[in-house]
Design an enzyme around this catalytic site. Structure first.
Site, PDB file in Angstrom:
ATOM      1  CG  ASP A  58      35.043   9.893  36.841  1.00 54.45           C
ATOM      2  OD1 ASP A  58      35.365  10.871  37.216  1.00 54.45           O
ATOM      3  OD2 ASP A  58      35.211   8.712  37.415  1.00 54.45           O
TER       4      ASP A  58
ATOM      5  CB  CYS B 119       0.183  -4.033  42.539  1.00 50.61           C
ATOM      6  SG  CYS B 119      -0.185  -5.447  41.359  1.00 50.61           S
TER       7      CYS B 119
ATOM      8  CB  CYS C 262       1.613  -3.730  37.396  1.00 48.65           C
ATOM      9  SG  CYS C 262      -0.254  -3.722  38.024  1.00 48.65           S
TER      10      CYS C 262
END
Length: 658
Positions: free
Chosen positions: A456, A24, A21
């Site tokens: 596109d 961390c 997470c």
């Protein structure tokens, strides 16, 4: 190592393991940035990577050991992966690491589910009316069921012990993470279950069987196992997403060839793509993939640029024209001067853009990570407050402890850990099944707020494959022989347009005739004999080369074909000694729009969304496609890097762009 302003700038790259997470990520960044000799550090949570800029490039190797040791002490793992590392060649690729992670999590999940199902059957089978043997389902077997629950809960907890190791380690470092919440919640449920089971056994031994059986109803072993299993489901979904992300990037990188043929001292030499330097002359033959960006210095032919522009019809190239790496030589032979190599090529820039896009997180996911940073101490505080309040109110310690642990168990963030990745995976999965790919979780979250759609052309609005859309013979009624001759000639060609002509003949069950003396002229077309007559199929330059002048009917058809964005293919009989040449007609080839494109675009407009066609194809073709699809705004002739600029320009106008 790169060079900028003549000063060497060293950037060290690491794989980081154990992060789950944003807490961390912040912890790793904090411990590394606190080391002497580190100037800057950036940790990427999604890709589990870290980039470190040292203050002194000459001390990079010594700093590597300090970084790896500091990260390890913080409860995570780090391994240097760039060429400056001694063991860089032994470091698995990102795709291998992601695949291994997904396989490991999947194995844990399967075994966890097996034991969880058995555990739920033992603990709640009788409540759900499931058939149970007498020795397990009777009232007197309560303690036995409790012991079985304890035994069956151990495998899921052991298999997913990583949550407890990382979670409690993060608590010890005063940096609580999502794993800390899981560890506290599941750990509290398990420990309380052991305590209750021990107390029930005591009272059973004391002869108070009814009280012991009553206590045995208050076990939470299935809750502990369920918590870690549910979170593992979320981790598996995240691991699968990482695997697809890294796989997409590596497939992009694989578009470029591994080797290139360059001219050295007048001789053709095969070298690794990385060895091509700016200014080298690269030899390109039919079927070759272009290794780097450059410009044609000699030769002519056609290039399939669909990998870069999306346009399925090959583009004719001549001296002075630009060539882009990862595109394919359809016909002809070129000598190209390399201009942009390595990280400067268009393909490398696209990979960089995709890589950066996958590093993003949904805003709701970032919010969950920030919440987890303060959630653990808040929940623990509330649990302690609950314990104290019930004791003050006169309840016994067992009841107060039950209430306190209930707070911890109920507060375990299954929703934070599971709901976000599940929602993202379901959304991206449903989109992928409908041909829609999301570049980031944030894009998925913001989809409902768009007011501008940029499409596109090839493969999005159109089918992405050339087809014969016009058959114009020189004289009425000769459509069938014209298509038969064209298909016979093109059956020996490898050109993408050739397959479209042959396919059109097969749809009409028209046979092809045997040919001989097949010859291909780069930049013009093909010629071959059918019987004793010489026929050709090619562009206007081939018609001129044979000295032929299109009759009015074919000239008119050619003009209509060009205005419609088609590629005209002239079919004719070449002049021979015993017969003059003549044009038999032309075929118009184009990439047709999909049957549902017009309806989809109309639906977007009905939602108040402005629709733009953005393509690498030429303006005439783009305008023709836009007219048939109902698109009002067209931007044509734009390469991928230019497309990104167009999107950025629209976003700068406060538009939310799809």
């Amino acid at each position: 190592m790169t060079t900028q302003d003549a000063n060497p700038v060293c950037r060290m790259h690491f794989n980081v393991t154990g992060m789950s997470c944003a807490a961390c990520q912040a912890r790793v960044e904090k411990v590394v940035s606190g080391l002497d000799g580190v100037e800057n550090v950036a940790v990427n949570l999604l890709k589990n990577t870290m980039e470190v800029t040292p203050k002194d490039a000459s001390q990079a190797n010594e700093l590597t050991q300090a970084i790896e040791a500091a990260v390890s002490e913080a409860g995570y793992g780090a391994q240097r992966t760039d060429p400056g590392a001694k063991n860089a060649s032994a470091v698995p690729s990102r795709a291998q690491t992601a695949a291994a992670e997904a396989a490991e999590v999947k194995t844990r999940l399967i075994y966890s589910i097996v034991f969880l199902v058995l555990l739920m059957y033992v603990s709640m089978g009788s409540m759900m009316g499931l058939p149970m043997p007498d020795w397990l389902g009777s009232h007197e077997s309560g303690l036995l069921r409790g012991i079985l629950q304890l035994v069956l809960s151990l495998p899921p907890l052991f298999l997913n012990r990583v949550f407890f190791v990382r979670g409690f380690r993060a608590l010890c470092h005063r940096a609580p993470s999502m794993d800390s919440l899981i560890a506290v919640g599941a750990g509290a449920a398990f420990i309380y279950g052991v305590w209750v089971l021990a107390e029930a056994s005591y009272w059973a031994g004391a002869g108070q069987i009814d009280h012991a059986l009553h206590l045995a109803h208050g076990l939470y072993f299935e809750g502990a196992a369920m918590i870690v299993t549910l979170i593992t489901v979320g981790k598996w979904l995240e691991a699968r997403a990482k695997g697809r992300t890294t796989d997409a990037i590596e497939k992009l990188a694989a578009l470029a060839p591994k080797t290139a043929v360059v001219l050295r001292d007048g001789k053709e030499v095969t070298v690794a793509r990385e060895a091509v330097a700016a200014g080298d002359l690269v030899v390109l033959k039919t079927g070759a993939s272009i290794p780097v960006d450059g410009i044609v210095t000699e030769g002519s032919g056609s290039v399939d640029e669909s990998a870069m522009t999306g346009e399925s019809i090959p583009v004719e190239k001549k001296p002075g024209d630009a060539l882009t790496g990862a595109t394919l030589v359809s016909s002809g032979r070129f000598v190209m001067k390399a201009l942009r190599v390595g990280d400067d090529t268009a393909l490398a820039q696209i990979i960089k853009l995709v890589d950066e896009a996958t590093s993003s997180k949904a805003p709701i996911a970032r919010l969950a990570d920030r919440v987890s940073g303060v959630f653990v101490p808040v929940v623990i505080g509330i649990a302690l407050l609950t314990l104290v309040v019930w004791l003050i109110l006169g309840r016994d310690f067992s009841f107060a402890l039950t209430c306190a642990i209930s707070v911890l168990v109920i507060s375990c963030p299954c929703a934070l850990g599971l709901a976000t990745p599940t929602a993202i995976m379901v959304g991206t999965g449903r989109g992928a099944r409908r041909g829609i790919l999301f570049k980031s979780a944030e894009a998925l979250e913001l989809l409902g707020k768009i007011d501008c759609a940029v499409l596109d052309k090839t493969g999005t609005v159109t089918a992405g494959k050339p087809q014969v859309v016009r058959i114009a013979p020189a004289a009425a009624g000769l459509e069938t022989p014209l298509l038969m001759i064209a298909a016979s000639l093109e059956s020996a060609s490898e050109h993408p347009l050739a397959s479209a002509v042959v396919a059109a003949a097969k749809e009409k069950n028209l046979p092809t005739q045997p040919i001989s003396d097949f010859e291909q002229t780069a930049g013009q077309g093909i010629a071959a004999k059918i019987g004793k007559k010489l026929y050709f199929a090619g562009n206007a330059r081939m018609v001129e080369a044979f000295g032929l002048t299109p009759p009015p009917a074919i000239s008119a058809a050619a003009q209509q074909s060009a205005e419609s964005g088609e590629t005209p293919l002239f079919i004719g009989q070449a002049p021979q000694e015993d017969a003059p040449g003549m044009l038999l007609g032309l075929l118009g080839l184009a990439d047709p729009i999909k049957p549902d494109s017009a309806a989809a675009i109309a639906a977007l407009k009905k939602l108040g969304i402005e629709v733009t066609l953005l393509t690498g194809d030429n303006q005439t073709t783009a305008n023709a496609v836009a007219k048939r699809a109902g698109i009002d705004r067209v931007i044509a002739g734009v390469l991928p890097s230019g497309k990104a600029n167009e999107i950025a320009r629209l976003q700068a106008m406060d538009k939310r762009v799809l």
